[in-house]
Design a protein around this motif. Sequence first.
Motif, mmCIF file in Angstrom:
data_model
loop_
_atom_site.group_PDB
_atom_site.id
_atom_site.type_symbol
_atom_site.label_atom_id
_atom_site.label_comp_id
_atom_site.label_asym_id
_atom_site.label_seq_id
_atom_site.Cartn_x
_atom_site.Cartn_y
_atom_site.Cartn_z
ATOM 1 N N SER A 274 22.684 36.042 53.561
ATOM 2 C CA SER A 274 21.442 35.581 54.335
ATOM 3 C C SER A 274 20.237 35.983 53.826
ATOM 4 O O SER A 274 19.229 35.411 53.605
ATOM 5 C CB SER A 274 21.667 36.279 55.719
ATOM 6 O OG SER A 274 20.574 36.041 56.506
ATOM 7 N N LYS A 275 20.321 37.271 53.010
ATOM 8 C CA LYS A 275 19.108 37.841 52.337
ATOM 9 C C LYS A 275 18.714 36.722 51.122
ATOM 10 O O LYS A 275 17.684 36.767 50.960
ATOM 11 C CB LYS A 275 19.252 39.237 52.015
ATOM 12 C CG LYS A 275 19.315 40.053 53.067
ATOM 13 C CD LYS A 275 19.510 41.450 52.505
ATOM 14 C CE LYS A 275 19.536 42.396 53.663
ATOM 15 N NZ LYS A 275 19.857 43.813 53.277
ATOM 16 N N VAL A 276 19.824 36.362 50.495
ATOM 17 C CA VAL A 276 19.349 35.292 49.453
ATOM 18 C C VAL A 276 18.873 34.184 49.984
ATOM 19 O O VAL A 276 18.066 33.742 49.276
ATOM 20 C CB VAL A 276 21.007 34.857 48.654
ATOM 21 C CG1 VAL A 276 20.697 34.106 47.796
ATOM 22 C CG2 VAL A 276 21.492 36.492 47.971
ATOM 23 N N THR B 168 15.927 37.609 58.116
ATOM 24 C CA THR B 168 16.367 38.695 58.077
ATOM 25 C C THR B 168 15.009 39.739 57.775
ATOM 26 O O THR B 168 15.080 41.031 58.204
ATOM 27 C CB THR B 168 17.760 38.952 57.431
ATOM 28 O OG1 THR B 168 17.180 38.312 56.028
ATOM 29 C CG2 THR B 168 18.626 38.031 57.840
ATOM 30 N N LYS B 169 14.339 39.153 56.870
ATOM 31 C CA LYS B 169 13.143 40.088 56.301
ATOM 32 C C LYS B 169 12.327 40.476 57.235
ATOM 33 O O LYS B 169 11.850 41.499 57.615
ATOM 34 C CB LYS B 169 12.486 39.357 55.150
ATOM 35 C CG LYS B 169 13.285 39.472 53.983
ATOM 36 C CD LYS B 169 12.466 38.798 52.814
ATOM 37 C CE LYS B 169 12.962 39.278 51.262
ATOM 38 N NZ LYS B 169 12.181 38.437 50.568
ATOM 39 N N LYS B 170 12.063 39.723 58.263
ATOM 40 C CA LYS B 170 11.205 39.890 59.230
ATOM 41 C C LYS B 170 11.823 40.887 60.401
ATOM 42 O O LYS B 170 11.144 41.925 61.026
ATOM 43 C CB LYS B 170 10.738 38.459 60.081
ATOM 44 C CG LYS B 170 9.722 38.697 61.290
ATOM 45 C CD LYS B 170 9.144 37.687 61.706
ATOM 46 C CE LYS B 170 8.448 37.469 62.912
ATOM 47 N NZ LYS B 170 7.617 36.285 63.590
ATOM 48 N N VAL B 171 13.080 40.592 60.573
ATOM 49 C CA VAL B 171 13.679 41.448 61.648
ATOM 50 C C VAL B 171 13.705 42.793 60.937
ATOM 51 O O VAL B 171 13.703 43.816 61.864
ATOM 52 C CB VAL B 171 15.071 40.960 61.766
ATOM 53 C CG1 VAL B 171 15.843 41.989 62.695
ATOM 54 C CG2 VAL B 171 15.157 39.539 62.757
ATOM 55 N N ILE C 269 12.711 46.370 62.823
ATOM 56 C CA ILE C 269 13.224 47.542 62.690
ATOM 57 C C ILE C 269 12.548 48.932 62.009
ATOM 58 O O ILE C 269 12.717 50.005 62.752
ATOM 59 C CB ILE C 269 14.743 47.192 62.230
ATOM 60 C CG1 ILE C 269 15.498 46.211 63.453
ATOM 61 C CG2 ILE C 269 15.533 48.413 62.275
ATOM 62 C CD1 ILE C 269 16.749 45.871 62.521
ATOM 63 N N ALA C 270 12.232 48.602 60.972
ATOM 64 C CA ALA C 270 11.524 49.673 60.067
ATOM 65 C C ALA C 270 10.515 50.265 60.940
ATOM 66 O O ALA C 270 10.215 51.525 60.764
ATOM 67 C CB ALA C 270 11.323 49.171 58.619
ATOM 68 N N ILE C 271 9.525 49.487 61.648
ATOM 69 C CA ILE C 271 8.402 50.230 62.224
ATOM 70 C C ILE C 271 8.794 50.258 63.649
ATOM 71 O O ILE C 271 7.979 50.743 64.484
ATOM 72 C CB ILE C 271 7.378 49.093 62.100
ATOM 73 C CG1 ILE C 271 7.567 47.918 62.894
ATOM 74 C CG2 ILE C 271 6.801 48.935 60.859
ATOM 75 C CD1 ILE C 271 6.646 46.937 63.047
#
Length: 356
Positions: free
Chosen positions: A119-121, A182-185, A189-191
């Motif tokens: 998914s990240k790829v 997934t990058k946005k999610v 999550i990180a913030i």
Amino acid sequence: MKQKLVTCKNCEKDYEEGFQFCPHCGQKKDDELTLGVLFYNTISNYFSFDARFFKSYIPLMVKPGYLAKQFVQGKRLLYLHPAQMYLFISVIFFFLFSIISRDQIQNVDKAFKQDLNISKVSDSLAAKNTIDSIKIKELAQQLKDNGIAIPNKNIDVNTLDSLANSIDKKKLNASTAFDFNTKKVDSLIAIDAPNAEIYKAMGLPDDAGYVKRKLYAQGLKLYRQRNGGSILQMFYDSIPIAMFVLLPIFALLLKLFYYRKGPFAYHLVFTFYFFSFLFMVFSILILANLLFQLSAGSISLVILSTFLYLLLAVKRFYEQGFGLSFIKSSAISFLFLCFVIPLAIVTMGVTAFMFY
């Protein structure tokens, strides 16, 4: 001459000294606590691991329906109680089952993590115009790790662009459980963003109902943990509980087909002994497969033989002809395998996902 009395240490009642066991409670007179006594008492108290088990084991395996027949006819102490037999053998089976299920859970975790990598790829390919030389190398390695061929080591943006166009994105997305960004999610999550905002980034509509929101909540929990095997573990953990529902259902099917052959308790006795046999057969299969790696054909043959056991068991227990026993046992097996068990599996799967 007056007989000397001793006091039982267990029930504190007096009895004559010559007795080896207390006539009131049955405890041994001089029951010195040793490691052997402690081990035997523990096993016998919880599993009735005594002579009755060994006396019951051979008839259970080679004389279908015999133990159930003897029990309902009044021989309640000669053989091991059906519920105790089921409990003891099921403990053995689920212990062995936990050994082989461990590998399956690890494989699910591995596939789940690979799914996330793919998914990240896919997200990286969507932003390929801004990839620098370092990112290209990282992406190339990710592609290799996921089985996607790389034309050469000196890959550039144009080559990567051609490769991206050659990938069937529909097929790529179909192989991943997460079709959101997934990058946005991950950034949300990180913030430590509110879950409602993360659900929206995952694609949850504003007018979604309770069930759909619950599914997204569980999906986010699964995504946070990056551990797909946890659901499978909970599914396996729920099997022993589900069996306590499946057993009376099987007994109910017997009652429907043999409604004149005694009360429901009679059919439940038969069910306990029959499932004890099944668990013992499956336990032997697990052990044999761990030692010798059995072929699929031999495993299938053994499993099919359990139907023959059921046929002979109902014939002996319910005392009907071979033809009628064959028809009824076939119908019971069909209903149980094709309707009851699939419904139980779906229920267990949904329960495991919704409440793990």
